[in-house]
Write a protein that holds these residues in place. Structure first.
Motif, PDB file in Angstrom:
ATOM      1  N   PHE A  78      40.537  38.457  16.231  1.00  0.00           N
ATOM      2  CA  PHE A  78      39.362  38.576  15.500  1.00  0.00           C
ATOM      3  C   PHE A  78      38.492  39.713  16.024  1.00  0.00           C
ATOM      4  CE2 PHE A  78      40.662  34.153  15.761  1.00  0.00           C
ATOM      5  CZ  PHE A  78      40.570  33.635  14.480  1.00  0.00           C
ATOM      6  N   LEU A  79      38.392  40.709  15.054  1.00  0.00           N
ATOM      7  CA  LEU A  79      37.645  41.853  15.509  1.00  0.00           C
ATOM      8  C   LEU A  79      36.476  41.873  14.632  1.00  0.00           C
ATOM      9  CD1 LEU A  79      40.657  44.514  15.086  1.00  0.00           C
ATOM     10  CD2 LEU A  79      39.823  43.305  16.998  1.00  0.00           C
ATOM     11  N   PHE A  80      35.532  42.331  15.383  1.00  0.00           N
ATOM     12  CA  PHE A  80      34.155  42.454  14.878  1.00  0.00           C
ATOM     13  C   PHE A  80      33.532  43.943  15.040  1.00  0.00           C
ATOM     14  CE2 PHE A  80      34.509  37.892  16.116  1.00  0.00           C
ATOM     15  CZ  PHE A  80      33.591  37.479  14.960  1.00  0.00           C
ATOM     16  N   GLY A 122      44.866  46.873   1.398  1.00  0.00           N
ATOM     17  CA  GLY A 122      45.900  45.783   1.452  1.00  0.00           C
ATOM     18  C   GLY A 122      45.481  44.404   2.289  1.00  0.00           C
ATOM     19  N   ALA A 123      44.306  44.556   2.571  1.00  0.00           N
ATOM     20  CA  ALA A 123      43.722  43.284   3.239  1.00  0.00           C
ATOM     21  C   ALA A 123      43.647  42.114   2.425  1.00  0.00           C
ATOM     22  CB  ALA A 123      42.537  43.479   4.077  1.00  0.00           C
ATOM     23  N   LEU A 124      43.807  40.972   2.675  1.00  0.00           N
ATOM     24  CA  LEU A 124      43.343  39.952   1.750  1.00  0.00           C
ATOM     25  C   LEU A 124      42.077  39.509   2.191  1.00  0.00           C
ATOM     26  CD1 LEU A 124      46.670  37.795   1.728  1.00  0.00           C
ATOM     27  CD2 LEU A 124      46.006  39.745   0.370  1.00  0.00           C
ATOM     28  N   THR A 125      41.464  38.730   1.077  1.00  0.00           N
ATOM     29  CA  THR A 125      39.931  38.676   1.401  1.00  0.00           C
ATOM     30  C   THR A 125      39.689  37.068   1.695  1.00  0.00           C
ATOM     31  OG1 THR A 125      39.152  40.237   0.216  1.00  0.00           O
ATOM     32  CG2 THR A 125      37.605  38.685   0.549  1.00  0.00           C
ATOM     33  N   ILE A 126      39.141  36.569   2.588  1.00  0.00           N
ATOM     34  CA  ILE A 126      38.514  35.167   2.825  1.00  0.00           C
ATOM     35  C   ILE A 126      36.957  35.377   2.552  1.00  0.00           C
ATOM     36  CG2 ILE A 126      38.226  35.305   5.526  1.00  0.00           C
ATOM     37  CD1 ILE A 126      38.898  32.296   5.295  1.00  0.00           C
ATOM     38  N   GLY A 127      36.598  34.785   1.404  1.00  0.00           N
ATOM     39  CA  GLY A 127      35.299  34.913   1.062  1.00  0.00           C
ATOM     40  C   GLY A 127      34.632  33.915   0.170  1.00  0.00           C
ATOM     41  N   THR A 128      33.528  34.068  -0.016  1.00  0.00           N
ATOM     42  CA  THR A 128      32.478  33.081  -0.893  1.00  0.00           C
ATOM     43  C   THR A 128      32.312  33.693  -2.217  1.00  0.00           C
ATOM     44  OG1 THR A 128      30.601  34.278   0.287  1.00  0.00           O
ATOM     45  CG2 THR A 128      31.188  32.243   1.075  1.00  0.00           C
ATOM     46  N   LEU A 129      31.749  32.917  -3.048  1.00  0.00           N
ATOM     47  CA  LEU A 129      31.453  33.422  -4.483  1.00  0.00           C
ATOM     48  C   LEU A 129      29.965  34.089  -4.280  1.00  0.00           C
ATOM     49  CD1 LEU A 129      32.682  30.441  -6.881  1.00  0.00           C
ATOM     50  CD2 LEU A 129      33.927  32.880  -6.453  1.00  0.00           C
ATOM     51  N   ASP A 130      30.403  35.479  -3.627  1.00  0.00           N
ATOM     52  CA  ASP A 130      28.987  36.230  -3.754  1.00  0.00           C
ATOM     53  C   ASP A 130      29.142  37.566  -3.864  1.00  0.00           C
ATOM     54  OD1 ASP A 130      26.402  36.450  -3.113  1.00  0.00           O
ATOM     55  OD2 ASP A 130      26.643  36.621  -0.899  1.00  0.00           O
ATOM     56  N   GLY A 131      28.270  38.281  -4.404  1.00  0.00           N
ATOM     57  CA  GLY A 131      28.371  39.662  -4.572  1.00  0.00           C
ATOM     58  C   GLY A 131      29.657  40.028  -5.617  1.00  0.00           C
ATOM     59  N   ASP A 139      42.231  39.692  11.735  1.00  0.00           N
ATOM     60  CA  ASP A 139      40.824  39.162  10.936  1.00  0.00           C
ATOM     61  C   ASP A 139      39.923  40.101  11.377  1.00  0.00           C
ATOM     62  OD1 ASP A 139      38.625  37.635  10.911  1.00  0.00           O
ATOM     63  OD2 ASP A 139      39.946  35.841  10.470  1.00  0.00           O
ATOM     64  N   ILE A 140      39.321  40.526  10.319  1.00  0.00           N
ATOM     65  CA  ILE A 140      38.112  41.570  10.675  1.00  0.00           C
ATOM     66  C   ILE A 140      36.960  41.328  10.209  1.00  0.00           C
ATOM     67  CG2 ILE A 140      37.535  44.218  11.088  1.00  0.00           C
ATOM     68  CD1 ILE A 140      40.542  44.852  11.075  1.00  0.00           C
ATOM     69  N   GLN A 141      35.904  41.274  10.724  1.00  0.00           N
ATOM     70  CA  GLN A 141      34.493  41.460  10.068  1.00  0.00           C
ATOM     71  C   GLN A 141      33.616  42.498  10.505  1.00  0.00           C
ATOM     72  OE1 GLN A 141      32.302  37.866  10.416  1.00  0.00           O
ATOM     73  NE2 GLN A 141      30.906  38.287   8.647  1.00  0.00           N
ATOM     74  N   ALA A 142      33.649  43.658   9.706  1.00  0.00           N
ATOM     75  CA  ALA A 142      32.894  44.880  10.155  1.00  0.00           C
ATOM     76  C   ALA A 142      31.781  45.224   8.946  1.00  0.00           C
ATOM     77  CB  ALA A 142      33.877  45.940  10.137  1.00  0.00           C
ATOM     78  N   LYS A 143      30.653  45.194   9.506  1.00  0.00           N
ATOM     79  CA  LYS A 143      29.610  45.277   8.607  1.00  0.00           C
ATOM     80  C   LYS A 143      28.303  45.134   9.474  1.00  0.00           C
ATOM     81  CE  LYS A 143      30.819  41.705   6.076  1.00  0.00           C
ATOM     82  NZ  LYS A 143      30.796  41.808   4.519  1.00  0.00           N
ATOM     83  N   ARG A 144      26.976  45.353   8.886  1.00  0.00           N
ATOM     84  CA  ARG A 144      25.724  45.244   9.901  1.00  0.00           C
ATOM     85  C   ARG A 144      25.676  43.633   9.934  1.00  0.00           C
ATOM     86  NH1 ARG A 144      21.988  49.570  10.129  1.00  0.00           N
ATOM     87  NH2 ARG A 144      20.778  47.873  11.235  1.00  0.00           N
ATOM     88  N   ILE A 145      25.121  43.596  11.238  1.00  0.00           N
ATOM     89  CA  ILE A 145      25.236  42.177  11.825  1.00  0.00           C
ATOM     90  C   ILE A 145      23.797  41.751  11.422  1.00  0.00           C
ATOM     91  CG2 ILE A 145      24.866  40.614  13.817  1.00  0.00           C
ATOM     92  CD1 ILE A 145      27.583  42.488  13.925  1.00  0.00           C
ATOM     93  N   HIS A 146      23.820  40.317  10.529  1.00  0.00           N
ATOM     94  CA  HIS A 146      22.809  39.759   9.716  1.00  0.00           C
ATOM     95  C   HIS A 146      23.110  38.389   9.751  1.00  0.00           C
ATOM     96  CE1 HIS A 146      19.290  39.532   7.370  1.00  0.00           C
ATOM     97  NE2 HIS A 146      19.109  40.654   7.352  1.00  0.00           N
ATOM     98  N   ASP A 187      44.442  42.685   8.073  1.00  0.00           N
ATOM     99  CA  ASP A 187      45.120  41.736   7.256  1.00  0.00           C
ATOM    100  C   ASP A 187      44.387  40.725   6.586  1.00  0.00           C
ATOM    101  OD1 ASP A 187      47.717  42.288   8.130  1.00  0.00           O
ATOM    102  OD2 ASP A 187      47.387  41.400  10.104  1.00  0.00           O
ATOM    103  N   LEU A 188      43.108  40.583   7.197  1.00  0.00           N
ATOM    104  CA  LEU A 188      42.226  39.517   6.476  1.00  0.00           C
ATOM    105  C   LEU A 188      40.775  39.803   6.699  1.00  0.00           C
ATOM    106  CD1 LEU A 188      42.029  36.621   5.059  1.00  0.00           C
ATOM    107  CD2 LEU A 188      41.707  35.482   7.195  1.00  0.00           C
ATOM    108  N   SER A 189      40.345  40.269   5.415  1.00  0.00           N
ATOM    109  CA  SER A 189      38.788  40.683   5.462  1.00  0.00           C
ATOM    110  C   SER A 189      37.751  39.751   4.977  1.00  0.00           C
ATOM    111  CB  SER A 189      38.738  41.761   4.228  1.00  0.00           C
ATOM    112  OG  SER A 189      37.532  41.815   3.621  1.00  0.00           O
ATOM    113  N   GLU A 190      36.895  39.555   6.149  1.00  0.00           N
ATOM    114  CA  GLU A 190      35.604  38.363   6.085  1.00  0.00           C
ATOM    115  C   GLU A 190      34.610  38.793   5.110  1.00  0.00           C
ATOM    116  OE1 GLU A 190      35.777  35.889   7.804  1.00  0.00           O
ATOM    117  OE2 GLU A 190      37.672  35.652   9.120  1.00  0.00           O
ATOM    118  N   GLN A 191      34.308  38.142   4.287  1.00  0.00           N
ATOM    119  CA  GLN A 191      33.312  38.484   3.116  1.00  0.00           C
ATOM    120  C   GLN A 191      32.727  37.169   3.061  1.00  0.00           C
ATOM    121  OE1 GLN A 191      32.763  41.496   3.132  1.00  0.00           O
ATOM    122  NE2 GLN A 191      34.610  42.284   3.615  1.00  0.00           N
ATOM    123  N   ILE A 192      31.914  36.537   3.994  1.00  0.00           N
ATOM    124  CA  ILE A 192      31.472  35.297   4.220  1.00  0.00           C
ATOM    125  C   ILE A 192      30.155  35.027   4.178  1.00  0.00           C
ATOM    126  CG2 ILE A 192      33.585  34.624   5.400  1.00  0.00           C
ATOM    127  CD1 ILE A 192      32.071  34.407   8.234  1.00  0.00           C
TER     128      ILE A 192
END
Ligand code: GLS
Length: 834
Positions: free
Chosen positions: A595-597, A677-686, A556-563, A653-658
């Motif tokens: 969980f990877l950040f 090929g990752a599935l997304t866990i995410g909000t209705l954003d962007g 489960d990976i969340q990789a992006k600027r920290i905000h 496996d899982l892409s964090e777009q939260i």
């Protein structure tokens, strides 16, 4: 290994692309450019030798492209951006040239390993995140689609800082990316230009009685261009990225030098060089910083002067400027170019104001990349006028005309005029750069459907009311060359073995994969590839951090600027919740999860840095606790970069777009993960919304408030503390942090973070907490059914066609730029004579 089929050898290549040609040239470069023989050569020498070998093959295309553009006077898009986050060049150029396999074999036969050479490259980190990387993807697509284009930006001596983690905290180190040289650029000192700063403006009448304006600057900085070839994928088109370095017009101030003031003599040089010294490390803007505004006018003025030079070389009258060039403003950072083009046309080329304004408006187009209020650029009038006195006058003049127009269309509406004015006069006076961009452009776009809608309804609603025809949406895209073909050769080969390799240029063709979604053998290969990629990343993690992670667990990976708005801390609350469940019931049956950040925090953004500390503190406890029995692992991957991202996306496996709905303009990591090929866990954003529409709701893990619900809750009075008191698991998770459990008993450490959550929770973590926990649970259950997960993963990839940056660029070309491709043939070869 790349397949021969995917990367077939190009024809009619001047330098030759056989393994033998490459070996010969490689040794040649090692001897005659690096000046080394093998016993003395370092890995870097080998990297340089291979890069120069590849560069020769680029130059051939570059020269032919320039010749054809010059001959044909082709209409050209100039992409102005303060950031270009290019990532490493060598591998990408090998892919785009179609000689990856030959190069691999050539270096192997010389006893070297291509992967090691690729790792050697220091990437030019000339951007913060999504905005800069988008610019780089767009350059790739423009070249691939054979669109005449020039990228204009700044050659920062120090790019985005290197991130180290000490005691769980982020520590920044200077990024000295140029220290071993840069084989991909060529300096063009003969095209240097000068940029004026400060001073005052004279209005006078010349000898012929004509009204003239003269800007007498306080100082002048010289801009020297460095050109970088941008090759398209399997085309002969090689466009240019032209980056400006600041220098003093004269290296020494000889007057000072001769009077014995040696230090004073070099001081001016140092001050000038500072202009392009360092990239501002904020993902949003650094309002009010004089140096930042100096950087903006510096690269904008250099670039516009360069376009005028090109017009002159091609013998084109300036009255046709807007026919020759269209200029895309990548956010407001280059928006000052609207005033600068007016100044060049009116003051320096004596064009009438109205004609210059008509040309300016027809030339510029503006992309907005954020609606976060803190990122909307505005400059204090005092600062602006002291640095750019003439631009200030021009902006007042533009504003004067503009306000007349508004008044005409909306009489008796002074509030509207105050809201829309280019000058904010509500308190201290500011220049509003987004307003300048809207007024001076013929097209305005957002970067995802929801984002454009919010611009129209909210942030730029007054401009939408005035100029509805200017607005359109251009959903972002990413290049599949770098983010699938280069990053994930194994998946590339599997896909190409089934549907051919047309998808690399026409990503919609991935649809054909749907025919294989039930094919057990194909599913098995798909799973094997993902497993192997996860194992590779796991090996890297043991090596770098000494932490064992199980490649069978859900990555489960969340990789992006920290905000705060991206809500890495919501992810952490879920991890703590799982941990609490294990502590309460050590035998609980949970899906093993890793969980990877990854991501950097702006150095001055305290809360983001505290979130990094929290992730690492939770990781320390969870990874060591014997009760956990390795069922959950947490790792913060330091110094996230394009190079590193290329290893990370394929292993997810899982892409964090939260992010909180309405806050992320688009996101592009969401696309890169899903393409791998990752599935997304995410909000209705962007762009999440559009990704979900494309891949199907059943193949996307959706949770959370909608943007409208967020707005409503905000308006009705959101009380985060109520959630804390009524949701036991949330309370337990928060209390764990508050008690000092993750901070060696210190309850103070994370107080600022908790205080924000209790007090206002501006990003609605508490409100979305339960939905996120439930959705995570759902995802972890689906993961146990590997066949189902694999089908979903295949369908995600198969339906990602829309998110190629080629599609975005085609839309820009058709709707905004009105530019057609220009075919480049390799005709110009090395002349025998001059
Ligand atoms: C950004 C947005 O925050 C991202 O959502 C978007 O994907 C990106 C490119 O359009 O632009 N805006 C910004 O200032 N930095 C970004 O990454």
């Amino acid at each position: 290994m790349q397949t021969q089929d995917t990367h077939k050898q190009p024809e009619n290549d001047l330098n030759g692309s056989s393994v033998a040609d490459l070996k010969r040239d490689f040794l040649n470069k090692l001897f005659y450019v690096q000046g080394k023989f093998p016993a003395l050569a370092s890995l870097n020498d080998y990297y340089m030798a291979l890069s120069y070998t590849v560069r020769d093959r680029l130059l051939e295309r570059w020269i032919n492209t320039a010749a054809i553009y010059t001959d044909s006077g082709a209409r050209t898009i100039c992409y102005l951006s303060a950031e270009f986050l290019m990532g490493p060049q060598l591998g990408n150029n090998l892919i785009n040239l179609g000689i990856y396999d030959q190069a691999q074999q050539a270096v192997e036969e010389l006893g070297l390993d291509l992967d090691a050479l690729l790792e050697q490259e220091e990437e030019p980190g000339l951007g913060n995140g999504g905005l800069g990387r988008l610019a780089a993807c767009y350059l790739d697509s423009m070249a691939t689609l054979e669109i005449p284009s020039i990228g204009y930006g700044i050659r920062y001596e120090f790019g985005i800082f290197e991130q180290d983690i000490r005691d769980g905290w982020q520590v920044e180190r200077t990024d000295k990316w140029l220290r071993f040289g840069n084989p991909w650029e060529i300096s063009r000192p003969e095209w240097a230009v000068e940029v004026k700063l400060g001073g005052h403006v004279d209005h006078y009448t010349d000898e012929q009685g004509r009204y003239r304006v003269r800007w007498i600057p306080y100082e002048v900085v010289k801009g020297v261009p460095y050109d970088n070839p941008i090759l398209g994928y399997k085309t002969n088109t090689a466009n240019t990225l032209r980056l400006w370095t600041a220098e003093a017009p004269e290296s020494f101030d000889f007057a000072a030098f001769n009077s014995g003031n040696y230090a004073g003599a070099v001081h001016k040089k140092m001050v000038s060089e500072n202009v392009s010294k360092v990239l501002y490390p904020n993902d949003d803007s650094d309002r009010g910083k004089r140096l930042r505004l100096t950087q903006q006018i510096f690269f904008v003025s250099c670039s516009l002067q360069d376009t005028i030079r090109i017009m002159q070389v091609q013998d084109l009258p300036l009255a046709k400027f807007h026919e020759k060039f269209v200029i895309q403003l990548n956010d407001t950072h280059p928006a000052i170019s609207i005033a600068e083009l007016m100044r060049l046309l009116v003051d320096e080329h004596y064009m009438k104001w109205d004609q210059a304004w008509a040309i300016t408006q027809r030339t510029f187009a503006y992309t907005n990349h954020t609606i976060l209020p803190e990122a909307l650029e505005r400059w204090p009038i005092a600062l602006f006028s002291s640095l750019l006195p003439r631009h200030m006058e021009i902006i007042y003049e533009i504003n004067h005309h503009f306000i007349d127009d508004v008044r005409m269309k909306f009489p008796d509406d002074p509030d509207r005029i105050a809201r829309m004015s280019l000058i904010d006069e509500s308190g201290e006076k500011y220049v509003r750069m987004a307003h300048l961009a809207c007024v001076g452009s013929h097209a305005i776009n957002g970067v995802a459907a929801l984002h454009t809608e919010l611009l129209q309804q909210d942030v730029l609603s007054d401009f939408y009311a005035l100029y509805p025809h200017k607005f359109s949406n251009k959903t972002n895209g990413v290049t599949p060359r770098r983010f699938v073909v280069l990053s994930n050769p194994r998946l590339t080969d599997l896909i190409s073995s089934k549907i051919g390799n047309g998808w690399i240029k026409h990503l919609d063709e991935l649809k054909k994969l749907e025919a294989y979604v039930d094919d057990i053998e194909f599913q098995q290969e798909w799973q094997d590839i993902k497993y192997n990629l996860k194992r590779d990343l796991a090996n890297q993690i043991v090596k770098d951090y000494g932490i064992n992670v199980d490649p069978h667990s859900l990555f489960d990976i969340q990789a992006k600027r920290i905000h705060e708005y991206k809500r890495q801390h919501l992810n952490v609350l879920h991890i703590i919740t799982l941990y609490n469940r294990i502590k309460a019931n050590p035998d609980i049956d949970i899906t093993p999860q890793t969980f990877l950040f990854g991501g950097k925090a702006a150095p001055g953004y305290f809360m983001a840095k505290l979130i990094i500390k929290l992730i690492n503190s939770v990781a320390d406890v969870v990874n060591r606790d014997p009760d956990v029995r390795d069922r959950i692992k947490v790792v913060f991957l330091k110094d996230y970069s394009v190079k590193f991202a290329q290893h990370v996306y394929p292993a997810a496996d899982l892409s964090e777009q939260i992010s909180t709905a309405g806050k992320e303009a688009s996101g592009t990591g969401n696309m890169k993960f899903a393409m791998n090929g990752a599935l997304t866990i995410g909000t209705l954003d962007g762009a999440n919304i559009e990704i979900r529409e494309e891949v199907g709701a059943e193949n996307f893990f959706l949770f959370g408030l909608t943007e409208q619900e967020v707005q409503k809750m905000s308006a009705d009075g959101y009380s985060p503390i109520d959630y804390y008191h009524t949701n036991l698991e949330l309370k337990l998770a928060i209390d764990r942090i508050a008690s000092g459990f993750f901070s060696h008993g210190d309850p103070e450490l994370f107080k600022p973070l908790l205080h924000t959550l209790f007090d206002r929770d501006p990003y609605f973590l508490f409100a979305d907490y339960q939905a996120y926990i439930d959705c995570q649970h759902q995802a972890s259950l689906v993961y146990r059914d590997l066949e189902r997960w694999t089908r979903m993963s295949i369908l995600n990839v198969a339906r990602m066609g829309k998110f190629s940056s080629d599609r975005s660029i085609r839309e820009y070309c058709e709707d905004i730029w009105h530019i057609k491709p220009v075919k480049v043939e390799l005709n110009t070869s090395m002349p025998d004579n001059l």
